[in-house]
Design an enzyme around this catalytic site. Structure first.
Site, PDB file in Angstrom:
ATOM      1  N   GLU A  19     -16.537  -6.144   0.035  1.00 29.71           N
ATOM      2  CA  GLU A  19     -15.213  -6.774   0.177  1.00 29.71           C
ATOM      3  C   GLU A  19     -15.127  -7.538   1.500  1.00 29.71           C
ATOM      4  OE1 GLU A  19     -12.870  -3.281  -0.639  1.00 29.71           O
ATOM      5  OE2 GLU A  19     -13.474  -3.379  -2.733  1.00 29.71           O
TER       6      GLU A  19
ATOM      7  N   SER B  30     -17.872   2.994  -8.830  1.00 34.33           N
ATOM      8  CA  SER B  30     -17.264   3.712  -9.961  1.00 34.33           C
ATOM      9  C   SER B  30     -17.734   5.169 -10.094  1.00 34.33           C
ATOM     10  CB  SER B  30     -17.493   2.947 -11.263  1.00 34.33           C
ATOM     11  OG  SER B  30     -16.853   1.691 -11.196  1.00 34.33           O
TER      12      SER B  30
ATOM     13  N   GLU C  45     -24.477  -0.376  -3.186  1.00 31.06           N
ATOM     14  CA  GLU C  45     -23.287  -0.560  -4.017  1.00 31.06           C
ATOM     15  C   GLU C  45     -23.405  -1.864  -4.804  1.00 31.06           C
ATOM     16  OE1 GLU C  45     -19.716   1.717  -2.445  1.00 31.06           O
ATOM     17  OE2 GLU C  45     -19.741  -0.140  -1.322  1.00 31.06           O
TER      18      GLU C  45
ATOM     19  N   LYS D 240     -10.206   2.230   1.915  1.00 34.16           N
ATOM     20  CA  LYS D 240      -9.812   0.809   1.951  1.00 34.16           C
ATOM     21  C   LYS D 240      -8.392   0.671   2.500  1.00 34.16           C
ATOM     22  CE  LYS D 240     -12.657   0.264  -2.130  1.00 34.16           C
ATOM     23  NZ  LYS D 240     -13.120  -0.610  -3.167  1.00 34.16           N
TER      24      LYS D 240
ATOM     25  N   GLY E 183     -15.200  -0.482  -8.548  1.00 35.11           N
ATOM     26  CA  GLY E 183     -13.860  -0.512  -9.116  1.00 35.11           C
ATOM     27  C   GLY E 183     -13.780  -0.997 -10.556  1.00 35.11           C
TER      28      GLY E 183
ATOM     29  N   ASN F   8     -14.142   6.062   0.826  1.00 37.33           N
ATOM     30  CA  ASN F   8     -13.673   4.813   1.441  1.00 37.33           C
ATOM     31  C   ASN F   8     -12.259   4.541   0.934  1.00 37.33           C
ATOM     32  OD1 ASN F   8     -13.273   2.244   2.398  1.00 37.33           O
ATOM     33  ND2 ASN F   8     -14.718   1.258   0.993  1.00 37.33           N
TER      34      ASN F   8
ATOM     35  N   HIS G  70     -19.558  -3.880   3.833  1.00 44.94           N
ATOM     36  CA  HIS G  70     -18.981  -3.651   2.505  1.00 44.94           C
ATOM     37  C   HIS G  70     -18.794  -4.988   1.785  1.00 44.94           C
ATOM     38  CE1 HIS G  70     -16.258  -2.470  -0.697  1.00 44.94           C
ATOM     39  NE2 HIS G  70     -16.668  -1.228  -0.493  1.00 44.94           N
TER      40      HIS G  70
HETATM   41  C1  PEP Z   1     -16.257   1.099  -2.766  1.00 43.97           C
HETATM   42  O1  PEP Z   1     -15.341   0.303  -2.631  1.00 43.97           O
HETATM   43  O2  PEP Z   1     -17.059   1.297  -1.835  1.00 43.97           O
HETATM   44  C2  PEP Z   1     -16.395   1.812  -4.045  1.00 43.97           C
HETATM   45  C3  PEP Z   1     -17.521   2.402  -4.309  1.00 43.97           C
HETATM   46  O3  PEP Z   1     -15.298   1.778  -4.867  1.00 43.97           O
HETATM   47  P1  PEP Z   1     -15.130   2.533  -6.289  1.00 43.97           P
HETATM   48  O4  PEP Z   1     -15.642   3.942  -6.124  1.00 43.97           O
HETATM   49  O5  PEP Z   1     -13.654   2.507  -6.547  1.00 43.97           O
HETATM   50  O6  PEP Z   1     -15.921   1.782  -7.282  1.00 43.97           O
END
Ligand code: PEP
Length: 252
Positions: free
Chosen positions: A103, A213, A170, A13, A176, A11, A101
């Site tokens: 966000e 992460s 997630e 973003k 992040g 992803n 997601h």
């Molecule tokens: C995400 O934004 O879907 C995500 C998993 O980000 P990260 O791997 O940076 O934690």
């Protein structure tokens, strides 16, 4: 048991310009060379909307699939300034879409809006990567399983085509941040998600990915959790080395 194919979904973003296709070319090149394992996994990359047309054409006959990151929740065309519909994205040749997601939930996507997005995307023949996950406070209050159950049941129902659905678990507090669930917590949550999916869909359970992460080190922690069907990867999917190392280390 995990489904037989594992997914490595990147992803991006708000990242990427037209020349960033060279990053995906490196993934493609690794995939082609990785004869020992490449039948066991699929790579999907979600660049921003600005790159979907270009990248979906460039990778049309290749192994990597391109995904959208979001869409509007109603209509094919309409008075929705700044938004795009799944119909419009489908005309670019894109087959996958990330929805729900955290966000986007944080900027207003409710379960009801996400439900409409999922239904519209499926109507337009997308494979939907539907994200769910508890936030920090919900985890602290031991509400993780309740939250997952509510997010699943508020959006999914047995009438939807389960063959075109992938779930991405997630935990919001892990995205992040470098913070990871323990193996036991993760296996417990994924099994709980799967048991809810089997109540909704009966015949076939959609694959369940983990996101939060994931990088070339943390992947070691996850590789022995057999119920995980793949990974949704944010930060580490923007670098050829990091992303390819995740796959290499997973199959080491
Ligand atoms: C995400 O934004 O879907 C995500 C998993 O980000 P990260 O791997 O940076 O934690």
């Amino acid at each position: 048991m995990a489904n037989s194919i594992r997914y490595f979904v990147g992803n991006w973003k708000m990242f990427g310009v037209p020349s960033s296709y060279s990053i995906i070319e490196k993934f493609e090149s690794h995939f082609r060379k990785d004869k020992k394992n490449n039948k066991k996994y699929k790579i999907i990359i979600a660049p921003p909307h600005t790159l979907l047309q270009d990248f979906s054409q460039k990778f049309k006959y290749k192994k990597i699939s391109i995904s959208a990151q979001n869409c509007h929740y109603k209509d094919n065309f309409g008075a929705h300034t700044g938004h795009i519909s799944p119909y419009m994205i489908s005309k670019l040749g894109v087959k996958y879409i990330i929805l729900g997601h955290s966000e986007n939930r944080a900027s207003g996507d409710t379960d009801s809006i996400i439900k409409q997005k999922v239904e519209l995307a499926l109507k337009n023949n997308f494979v939907v990567i539907f994200c769910i996950g508890e936030n920090k406070l919900e985890k602290r209050k031991n509400r993780t399983l309740n939250v997952l159950k509510k997010q699943l049941h508020n959006v999914l129902n047995k009438k939807l085509n389960e063959k075109n659905i992938i779930i991405a678990y997630e935990p919001v507090w892990s995205i992040g941040t470098g913070k990871l669930p323990t193996s036991a917590e993760l296996a417990h949550s994924i099994n709980y998600i799967k048991s809810n999916l089997s109540k909704i869909f009966k015949k076939r359970i959609p694959p369940v990915l983990y996101g939060g992460s994931v990088d070339s080190n943390s992947i070691y922690l996850f590789k022995n959790i057999s119920v995980i069907d793949g990974f949704l990867i944010g930060g580490a999917s923007k670098s050829p080395k990091n992303f390819i190392d995740i796959i290499k280390n997973f199959y080491k």
